[in-house]
Design an enzyme around this catalytic site. Structure first.
Site, mmCIF file in Angstrom:
data_model
loop_
_atom_site.group_PDB
_atom_site.id
_atom_site.type_symbol
_atom_site.label_atom_id
_atom_site.label_comp_id
_atom_site.label_asym_id
_atom_site.label_seq_id
_atom_site.Cartn_x
_atom_site.Cartn_y
_atom_site.Cartn_z
ATOM 1 N N ILE A 198 40.286 36.026 33.698
ATOM 2 C CA ILE A 198 40.282 34.853 32.881
ATOM 3 C C ILE A 198 39.202 34.977 31.792
ATOM 4 O O ILE A 198 39.388 34.389 30.766
ATOM 5 C CB ILE A 198 39.997 33.573 33.660
ATOM 6 C CG1 ILE A 198 40.733 32.559 32.867
ATOM 7 C CG2 ILE A 198 38.737 33.560 34.279
ATOM 8 C CD1 ILE A 198 42.091 32.375 32.490
ATOM 9 N N SER A 218 28.110 41.491 34.164
ATOM 10 C CA SER A 218 29.157 42.001 34.852
ATOM 11 C C SER A 218 28.324 43.183 35.777
ATOM 12 O O SER A 218 27.604 43.991 35.365
ATOM 13 C CB SER A 218 30.139 42.761 33.772
ATOM 14 O OG SER A 218 30.908 43.411 34.376
ATOM 15 N N ARG A 219 29.008 43.221 36.999
ATOM 16 C CA ARG A 219 28.764 44.167 37.816
ATOM 17 C C ARG A 219 29.188 45.602 37.291
ATOM 18 O O ARG A 219 28.714 46.685 37.732
ATOM 19 C CB ARG A 219 29.076 43.905 39.338
ATOM 20 C CG ARG A 219 28.501 42.649 39.953
ATOM 21 C CD ARG A 219 29.180 42.287 40.972
ATOM 22 N NE ARG A 219 30.421 42.112 40.609
ATOM 23 C CZ ARG A 219 31.795 42.158 41.778
ATOM 24 N NH1 ARG A 219 31.417 42.098 42.879
ATOM 25 N NH2 ARG A 219 32.882 42.100 41.060
ATOM 26 N N LYS A 242 37.270 26.793 36.875
ATOM 27 C CA LYS A 242 37.645 25.866 38.100
ATOM 28 C C LYS A 242 38.055 26.824 38.992
ATOM 29 O O LYS A 242 38.289 27.971 39.067
ATOM 30 C CB LYS A 242 38.945 25.018 37.719
ATOM 31 C CG LYS A 242 40.116 26.057 36.939
ATOM 32 C CD LYS A 242 41.005 27.018 37.618
ATOM 33 C CE LYS A 242 41.427 26.941 38.893
ATOM 34 N NZ LYS A 242 42.124 27.860 39.364
ATOM 35 N N ASP A 300 44.021 27.746 44.749
ATOM 36 C CA ASP A 300 43.291 28.182 43.437
ATOM 37 C C ASP A 300 44.272 27.924 42.262
ATOM 38 O O ASP A 300 43.919 27.385 41.181
ATOM 39 C CB ASP A 300 43.136 29.975 43.602
ATOM 40 C CG ASP A 300 42.653 30.335 42.588
ATOM 41 O OD1 ASP A 300 41.384 29.733 42.010
ATOM 42 O OD2 ASP A 300 43.150 31.061 41.738
HETATM 43 P P1 NAP Z 1 38.825 38.093 38.708
HETATM 44 O O1 NAP Z 1 39.820 38.628 37.999
HETATM 45 O O2 NAP Z 1 38.669 38.352 39.979
HETATM 46 O O3 NAP Z 1 37.343 38.081 37.857
HETATM 47 C C1 NAP Z 1 36.535 37.655 38.600
HETATM 48 C C2 NAP Z 1 35.101 38.407 38.208
HETATM 49 O O4 NAP Z 1 34.123 37.971 38.635
HETATM 50 C C3 NAP Z 1 35.114 39.878 38.639
HETATM 51 O O5 NAP Z 1 36.147 40.733 37.665
HETATM 52 C C4 NAP Z 1 33.817 40.222 38.580
HETATM 53 O O6 NAP Z 1 33.409 40.697 37.352
HETATM 54 C C5 NAP Z 1 33.097 38.942 38.955
HETATM 55 N N1 NAP Z 1 32.890 38.908 40.542
HETATM 56 C C6 NAP Z 1 33.962 39.031 41.277
HETATM 57 N N2 NAP Z 1 33.180 38.780 42.758
HETATM 58 C C7 NAP Z 1 31.870 38.800 42.481
HETATM 59 C C8 NAP Z 1 30.731 38.857 43.221
HETATM 60 N N3 NAP Z 1 30.747 38.735 44.703
HETATM 61 N N4 NAP Z 1 29.457 38.357 42.587
HETATM 62 C C9 NAP Z 1 29.467 38.276 41.150
HETATM 63 N N5 NAP Z 1 30.604 38.477 40.578
HETATM 64 C C10 NAP Z 1 31.694 38.736 41.175
HETATM 65 O O7 NAP Z 1 39.278 36.729 38.670
HETATM 66 P P2 NAP Z 1 39.787 35.624 37.724
HETATM 67 O O8 NAP Z 1 41.171 35.390 37.754
HETATM 68 O O9 NAP Z 1 39.151 35.992 36.430
HETATM 69 O O10 NAP Z 1 39.162 34.324 38.149
HETATM 70 C C11 NAP Z 1 37.822 33.794 38.085
HETATM 71 C C12 NAP Z 1 37.857 32.408 38.177
HETATM 72 O O11 NAP Z 1 38.682 31.866 37.190
HETATM 73 C C13 NAP Z 1 38.333 31.812 39.346
HETATM 74 O O12 NAP Z 1 37.760 30.587 39.918
HETATM 75 C C14 NAP Z 1 39.778 31.322 38.966
HETATM 76 O O13 NAP Z 1 40.505 30.040 39.568
HETATM 77 C C15 NAP Z 1 39.650 30.901 37.487
HETATM 78 N N6 NAP Z 1 40.954 30.825 36.819
HETATM 79 C C16 NAP Z 1 41.536 32.177 36.790
HETATM 80 C C17 NAP Z 1 42.711 32.137 36.089
HETATM 81 C C18 NAP Z 1 43.838 33.309 36.017
HETATM 82 O O14 NAP Z 1 44.746 33.324 35.375
HETATM 83 N N7 NAP Z 1 43.363 34.255 36.484
HETATM 84 C C19 NAP Z 1 43.015 30.948 35.252
HETATM 85 C C20 NAP Z 1 42.301 29.985 35.195
HETATM 86 C C21 NAP Z 1 41.109 29.903 35.975
HETATM 87 P P3 NAP Z 1 32.398 41.743 37.062
HETATM 88 O O15 NAP Z 1 33.036 42.926 37.333
HETATM 89 O O16 NAP Z 1 32.399 41.668 35.546
HETATM 90 O O17 NAP Z 1 31.113 41.378 37.698
#
Ligand code: NAP
Length: 309
Positions: free
Chosen positions: A15, A37-38, A91, A169
């Site tokens: 996101i 970012s990690r 969110k 989610d």
């Molecule tokens: P994602 O692709 O898994 O990305 C989350 C990022 O957070 C990871 O790439 C990582 O970034 C970091 N992260 C993951 N685990 C972590 C940990 N244990 N400690 C610290 N950093 C960590 O997930 P996403 O889809 O972007 O979703 C993230 C949030 O946005 C969620 O709450 C989701 O509900 C919301 N969201 C997602 C979407 C969608 O379409 N995907 C839409 C709206 C809202 P680094 O590797 O850079 O650290």
């Protein structure tokens, strides 16, 4: 906008890359100066491995936008607020209702803005739907929010862990719309949560709610759906059916399509965040998360076949 706030984004995942970074680049009210970012390196900004390193190195930073999974967001938000930063939360705003309330209190005590975002509320159909429903007689509400988890959440382990919400989610996006467009509060009466035996969160759920006048609000969330996703909210009224489809991109009322403005959910989120900071205000609405918490409290948990992630 006459002031520019310096901003850092934490959690460079799907996101952040798809929506946050482009929306910030298009907003003159924010200057992205750093990322946390990690693993990733974002070009043309300073990169830090964790939030503590960011806060130690960037004392003049104004704000932090957290795009990490909900399970790690409280600690990051707390650290940022304690360092005097304004905070925007993706969110759902947290892994529990109580931690969001704690953050709200901390933000107030520190005189900093806390913005718990609900991006779906900025979908084009939502505001016209809310306006049209005011004062109407509503008979029932039916939500169908169904998609293929393997298509929309590939490799995301956190969604299956406690606090990851599972099918809630995406489902919480529908709840964020419903709680915004309906004229009265809704409460949960019962729920069924289908939990694969190899994970901790539901793959499907059914929620039965009523509003304060007894109008039924039923929601079906399912991650085993495909190939075409179904993100729909139907509101039966005395003046006909109001139907939101495509997650809020389309609206029809009594069978007639409504012409909507273009889509700009994340652009609108950052404009709102800027306004909140400029006015020393907050925006924290926990109602969608509270309904999910109530579903975990009241819901019947049914074990289903393993997901096999
Ligand atoms: P994602 O692709 O898994 O990305 C989350 C990022 O957070 C990871 O790439 C990582 O970034 C970091 N992260 C993951 N685990 C972590 C940990 N244990 N400690 C610290 N950093 C960590 O997930 P996403 O889809 O972007 O979703 C993230 C949030 O946005 C969620 O709450 C989701 O509900 C919301 N969201 C997602 C979407 C969608 O379409 N995907 C839409 C709206 C809202 P680094 O590797 O850079 O650290």
């Amino acid at each position: 906008m006459n002031s520019t706030f310096t901003l850092a984004v934490a959690g460079i995942g799907k996101i952040a890359r798809d929506q946050h970074l482009p929306a910030i680049a298009a907003n003159a009210g924010f200057a992205l100066v750093a990322c946390v970012s990690r693993s990733a390196q974002v070009e043309q900004v300073r990169n830090y491995a964790d939030i503590d390193a960011l806060l130690a190195a960037e004392p003049d930073l104004d704000a932090v936008s957290l795009c990490t999974p909900p399970q790690v967001r409280y600690a990051q938000a707390r650290a940022a607020l304690e360092a005097g930063k304004h905070v925007m939360l993706e969110k759902p705003p947290g892994a529990s209702v109580s931690e969001v309330e704690a953050l709200r209190e901390l933000a107030r005590a520190r005189g900093r803005t806390l913005f718990a975002t609900w991006h779906s509320r900025y979908a084009s159909a939502v505001e016209p739907a809310r306006a049209w429903l005011q004062g109407r007689t509503i008979h029932s509400v039916h939500v169908r929010w169904k998609e293929d988890v393997r298509r929309w959440h590939p490799g995301q382990q956190w969604i299956w862990e406690p606090g990851g919400l599972g099918v809630f989610d995406p489902g919480i996006n529908a709840l964020s719309i419903v709680t915004h467009i309906l004229p009265r509060e809704i409460m949960l009466c019962g729920a069924q949560l289908l939990v694969p035996r190899d994970v901790s969160t539901p793959i499907a759920a059914e929620l039965d709610c009523i509003d304060t006048e007894g109008v039924p609000v039923r929601a079906e969330f399912d991650w085993r759906h495909g190939p075409v996703e179904q993100w729909e909210i139907d509101v039966e009224t005395a003046n006909g059916l109001l139907s939101i489809t495509e997650g809020g991109k389309r609206l029809s009322i009594a069978g007639e399509p409504v012409v909507l403005e273009g889509e700009r959910e994340y652009g609108a989120l950052y404009e709102h965040f800027h306004g909140l900071i400029a006015h020393g205000a907050h925006d924290v609405d926990v109602r969608p998360l509270r309904l999910v918490a109530d579903a975990f409290l009241l819901g019947r948990h049914v074990e289903v076949e393993a997901f096999g992630r």
